[in-house]
Motif scaffolding. Structure first.
Motif, PDB file in Angstrom:
ATOM      1  N   HIS A 115      -5.213  23.599  62.121  1.00  4.53           N
ATOM      2  CA  HIS A 115      -4.401  23.397  63.322  1.00  4.53           C
ATOM      3  C   HIS A 115      -3.191  24.309  63.240  1.00  4.53           C
ATOM      4  N   PRO A 116      -2.913  25.117  64.292  1.00  5.74           N
ATOM      5  CA  PRO A 116      -1.750  25.992  64.241  1.00  5.74           C
ATOM      6  C   PRO A 116      -0.474  25.196  64.208  1.00  5.74           C
ATOM      7  N   GLY A 117       0.475  25.668  63.407  1.00 10.37           N
ATOM      8  CA  GLY A 117       1.751  24.970  63.326  1.00 10.37           C
ATOM      9  C   GLY A 117       2.602  25.232  64.552  1.00 10.37           C
ATOM     10  N   HIS A 118       3.553  24.341  64.781  1.00 11.50           N
ATOM     11  CA  HIS A 118       4.475  24.553  65.897  1.00 11.50           C
ATOM     12  C   HIS A 118       5.843  24.030  65.501  1.00 11.50           C
ATOM     13  N   GLY A 119       6.318  24.467  64.302  1.00  6.28           N
ATOM     14  CA  GLY A 119       7.594  23.981  63.804  1.00  6.28           C
ATOM     15  C   GLY A 119       8.773  24.438  64.624  1.00  6.28           C
ATOM     16  N   LEU A 120       8.749  25.683  65.155  1.00  9.31           N
ATOM     17  CA  LEU A 120       9.864  26.158  65.958  1.00  9.31           C
ATOM     18  C   LEU A 120      10.031  25.316  67.214  1.00  9.31           C
ATOM     19  N   VAL A 121       8.910  24.894  67.786  1.00 10.59           N
ATOM     20  CA  VAL A 121       8.985  24.012  68.955  1.00 10.59           C
ATOM     21  C   VAL A 121       9.693  22.722  68.582  1.00 10.59           C
ATOM     22  N   GLY A 122       9.306  22.147  67.433  1.00 18.06           N
ATOM     23  CA  GLY A 122       9.935  20.903  66.993  1.00 18.06           C
ATOM     24  C   GLY A 122      11.422  21.070  66.720  1.00 18.06           C
ATOM     25  N   MET A 123      11.801  22.188  66.086  1.00 14.57           N
ATOM     26  CA  MET A 123      13.224  22.409  65.797  1.00 14.57           C
ATOM     27  C   MET A 123      14.032  22.507  67.081  1.00 14.57           C
ATOM     28  N   ARG A 124      13.515  23.256  68.042  1.00 11.42           N
ATOM     29  CA  ARG A 124      14.259  23.403  69.306  1.00 11.42           C
ATOM     30  C   ARG A 124      14.394  22.068  70.022  1.00 11.42           C
ATOM     31  N   GLU A 125      13.321  21.246  69.998  1.00 11.12           N
ATOM     32  CA  GLU A 125      13.395  19.951  70.669  1.00 11.12           C
ATOM     33  C   GLU A 125      14.391  19.032  69.975  1.00 11.12           C
ATOM     34  N   ARG A 126      14.412  19.063  68.652  1.00 10.78           N
ATOM     35  CA  ARG A 126      15.358  18.204  67.920  1.00 10.78           C
ATOM     36  C   ARG A 126      16.793  18.622  68.196  1.00 10.78           C
ATOM     37  N   VAL A 127      17.041  19.928  68.216  1.00 11.27           N
ATOM     38  CA  VAL A 127      18.400  20.395  68.496  1.00 11.27           C
ATOM     39  C   VAL A 127      18.790  20.056  69.934  1.00 11.27           C
ATOM     40  N   ALA A 128      17.837  20.163  70.848  1.00  9.81           N
ATOM     41  CA  ALA A 128      18.134  19.870  72.254  1.00  9.81           C
ATOM     42  C   ALA A 128      18.524  18.405  72.448  1.00  9.81           C
ATOM     43  N   VAL A 129      17.966  17.495  71.621  1.00  8.99           N
ATOM     44  CA  VAL A 129      18.319  16.077  71.728  1.00  8.99           C
ATOM     45  C   VAL A 129      19.815  15.885  71.528  1.00  8.99           C
ATOM     46  N   HIS A 130      20.417  16.690  70.654  1.00  7.48           N
ATOM     47  CA  HIS A 130      21.844  16.558  70.348  1.00  7.48           C
ATOM     48  C   HIS A 130      22.705  17.481  71.204  1.00  7.48           C
ATOM     49  N   GLY A 131      22.089  18.199  72.142  1.00  5.16           N
ATOM     50  CA  GLY A 131      22.856  19.106  72.979  1.00  5.16           C
ATOM     51  C   GLY A 131      23.318  20.349  72.264  1.00  5.16           C
ATOM     52  N   GLY A 132      22.619  20.731  71.192  1.00  4.64           N
ATOM     53  CA  GLY A 132      23.004  21.923  70.440  1.00  4.64           C
ATOM     54  C   GLY A 132      22.193  23.126  70.855  1.00  4.64           C
ATOM     55  N   ASP A 133      22.244  24.166  70.051  1.00  2.39           N
ATOM     56  CA  ASP A 133      21.462  25.374  70.321  1.00  2.39           C
ATOM     57  C   ASP A 133      20.916  25.906  69.009  1.00  2.39           C
ATOM     58  N   MET A 134      19.842  26.678  69.111  1.00  2.00           N
ATOM     59  CA  MET A 134      19.171  27.200  67.927  1.00  2.00           C
ATOM     60  C   MET A 134      18.688  28.607  68.188  1.00  2.00           C
ATOM     61  N   THR A 135      18.779  29.454  67.177  1.00  2.05           N
ATOM     62  CA  THR A 135      18.226  30.800  67.241  1.00  2.05           C
ATOM     63  C   THR A 135      17.310  30.997  66.048  1.00  2.05           C
ATOM     64  N   ALA A 136      16.219  31.697  66.270  1.00  2.37           N
ATOM     65  CA  ALA A 136      15.270  32.028  65.204  1.00  2.37           C
ATOM     66  C   ALA A 136      14.769  33.436  65.468  1.00  2.37           C
ATOM     67  N   ALA A 137      15.089  34.370  64.558  1.00  3.34           N
ATOM     68  CA  ALA A 137      14.762  35.767  64.815  1.00  3.34           C
ATOM     69  C   ALA A 137      14.681  36.526  63.506  1.00  3.34           C
ATOM     70  N   PRO A 138      13.912  37.618  63.484  1.00  2.34           N
ATOM     71  CA  PRO A 138      13.886  38.471  62.288  1.00  2.34           C
ATOM     72  C   PRO A 138      15.200  39.204  62.109  1.00  2.34           C
ATOM     73  N   THR A 139      15.521  39.518  60.882  1.00  2.00           N
ATOM     74  CA  THR A 139      16.745  40.266  60.571  1.00  2.00           C
ATOM     75  C   THR A 139      16.433  41.755  60.481  1.00  2.00           C
ATOM     76  N   PRO A 140      17.440  42.618  60.613  1.00  2.00           N
ATOM     77  CA  PRO A 140      17.183  44.067  60.508  1.00  2.00           C
ATOM     78  C   PRO A 140      16.587  44.473  59.170  1.00  2.00           C
ATOM     79  N   GLU A 141      16.875  43.684  58.115  1.00  2.00           N
ATOM     80  CA  GLU A 141      16.347  44.038  56.787  1.00  2.00           C
ATOM     81  C   GLU A 141      14.883  43.655  56.618  1.00  2.00           C
ATOM     82  N   GLY A 142      14.315  42.915  57.565  1.00  2.00           N
ATOM     83  CA  GLY A 142      12.922  42.505  57.462  1.00  2.00           C
ATOM     84  C   GLY A 142      12.736  41.049  57.104  1.00  2.00           C
ATOM     85  N   GLY A 143      13.817  40.306  56.958  1.00  2.00           N
ATOM     86  CA  GLY A 143      13.708  38.874  56.689  1.00  2.00           C
ATOM     87  C   GLY A 143      13.674  38.058  57.965  1.00  2.00           C
ATOM     88  N   PHE A 144      14.103  36.812  57.852  1.00  2.00           N
ATOM     89  CA  PHE A 144      14.084  35.917  59.016  1.00  2.00           C
ATOM     90  C   PHE A 144      15.223  34.921  58.853  1.00  2.00           C
TER      91      PHE A 144
END
Length: 410
Positions: free
Chosen positions: A342-371
């Motif tokens: 089953h494909p994972g969907h952790g980013l979806v879960g993180m965004r939903e959890r943060v949205a419950v508290h009225g916060g914000d979340m970013t998830a993106a690769p870094t220029p060095e090649g990390g995340f």
């Protein structure tokens, strides 16, 4: 939906071939260069603006058909749209148009295109049977291009619709899971209220008055009724196919060291820094912070095994929000391919959890090649956080393979 480079190379090739063919073979002379440009330009343009490319191709078809007998010295080699040097351009334009627009637009465009091409046999009355045969073959080829383009559009639209429905389903699943966890917290608080109100008369020194006792009994009855209603609500949210949860729920930030050890056993060196957080930190916010770190570390273990990772949980400068950050360096080697049922969907879960508290979340690769995953959770109140006292742990290996920790970086 289609790659840009083939259209660019195809347009350049068509221009070069037709510039030579029309100028020398067809006797157009220097006028063969702009004529070749009229044939090739729509092929390059259709990737960016399909409808504009169709209009340009139609104008070129009409101009060359009408002016061909004037520009060409050899009547036997007058311009015809079904010749091999031009037909690839017509097919490319019609295919991309049918791929890009709805059928109610593609069909009239196809009919107008055929009508414009039908002008050619009128100018070739001396060889009318062959002209009509050529026009029919050209029309059938253009029709096939339109059908193929529309067929691909239908398949892509169906795929996008299925992906959209799946995305909505994943969001609902995550919201249900979050609601179940919040239910456990609220149920605990309601149970404490029920117990405290039921035992108040025995715990308070000197007892309580009859009026206060009746008030405590009313509060106790309301708390018990609320618990019953919440159990019914949980039954609605729970999917019978879901496996029973036997492990105790995490207690929040206090369980982060155990989570770090699990990631280290999986071969991911993790450095943890937890700075004193403002009091009070609600259980829901603490659990959300824990889940974000859990999902992000699972993402690192799955996609960047062995990459050095830093986990930091700290209040912001004003102590009005909690910052959760998980940053991993590039992995030393590409991770092994792992088949997932089953494909994972952790980013979806993180965004939903943060949205419950009225916060914000970013998830993106870094220029060095990390995340990097960074979440901001607003705090209900803040009383100051004192001096930072990071709890730092380094190195190690381990694995935590629970489904809740799987992350699909897509």
């Amino acid at each position: 939906m289609v790659r840009r480079l083939p259209f660019l190379l195809g347009g350049i090739a068509l221009f070069l071939v037709n510039a030579l063919t029309l100028s020398i073979g067809f006797g157009f002379g220097l006028s063969g260069v702009p004529a070749a440009l009229l044939i090739a330009a729509p092929v390059v343009l259709c990737w960016y603006r399909p409808m504009a490319a169709w209009w340009l191709a139609l104008a070129g078809l009409l101009l060359l058909t009408l002016l061909g007998p004037v520009l060409s010295d050899d009547e036997a080699l007058q311009y015809r749209p079904w010749l091999l040097n031009a037909i690839p351009a017509h097919l490319a334009v019609v295919y991309v148009l049918a791929l890009s627009v709805r059928l109610r637009i593609a069909i009239p465009a196809f009919v107008i295109y055929l009508a414009a091409g039908a002008l050619t046999p009128i100018h070739l009355l001396d060889d009318l049977p062959n002209a009509i045969a050529g026009a029919i073959v050209w029309a059938m080829a253009v029709l096939v291009a339109m059908v193929l383009g529309h067929n691909k559009r239908v398949r892509l639209t169906s795929t996008l619709r299925i992906a959209e429905e799946r995305g909505r389903r994943l969001v609902l699943e995550e919201r249900n899971r979050i609601a179940r966890e919040l239910h456990d917290m609220v149920a605990h608080h309601m149970s404490v209220i029920a117990v405290q109100t039921a035992t108040a008369r025995y715990r308070l020194p000197g007892g309580v008055s009859e009026e206060a006792s009746r008030e405590f009994q009313a509060i106790n009855a309301t708390a018990r009724e609320s618990l019953r209603e919440m159990r019914h609500l949980l039954g609605v949210l729970r999917d019978p196919a879901d496996p029973a949860e036997t492990e105790p729920p995490p207690q929040g930030l206090a369980d982060l060291p155990r989570l770090m050890e699990s990631a280290r056993r999986a071969g991911t060196p993790v450095r943890l820094a937890v700075v004193d957080t403002p009091d009070p930190l609600s259980p829901a916010a603490a659990l959300t912070a824990y889940r974000i770190v859990q999902e992000a570390l699972s993402n690192v273990v799955r996609h960047a095994t062995g990459a050095a990772t830093r986990v930091e949980v700290a209040p912001d400068e004003t102590c009005s929000a909690l910052i959760v950050e998980v940053h991993n360096a590039p992995p030393d080697a590409p991770p092994p391919a792992v088949e997932r049922p089953h494909p994972g969907h952790g980013l979806v879960g993180m965004r939903e959890r943060v949205a419950v508290h009225g916060g914000d979340m970013t998830a993106a690769p870094t220029p060095e090649g990390g995340f990097i995953v960074r979440a901001t959770l607003p705090l209900a109140s803040s009383t100051g956080a004192g001096e930072p006292s990071p709890d730092v742990m380094d190195g190690g290996d381990g694995r935590d393979t629970s489904d809740d920790q799987r992350i699909d970086r897509r």
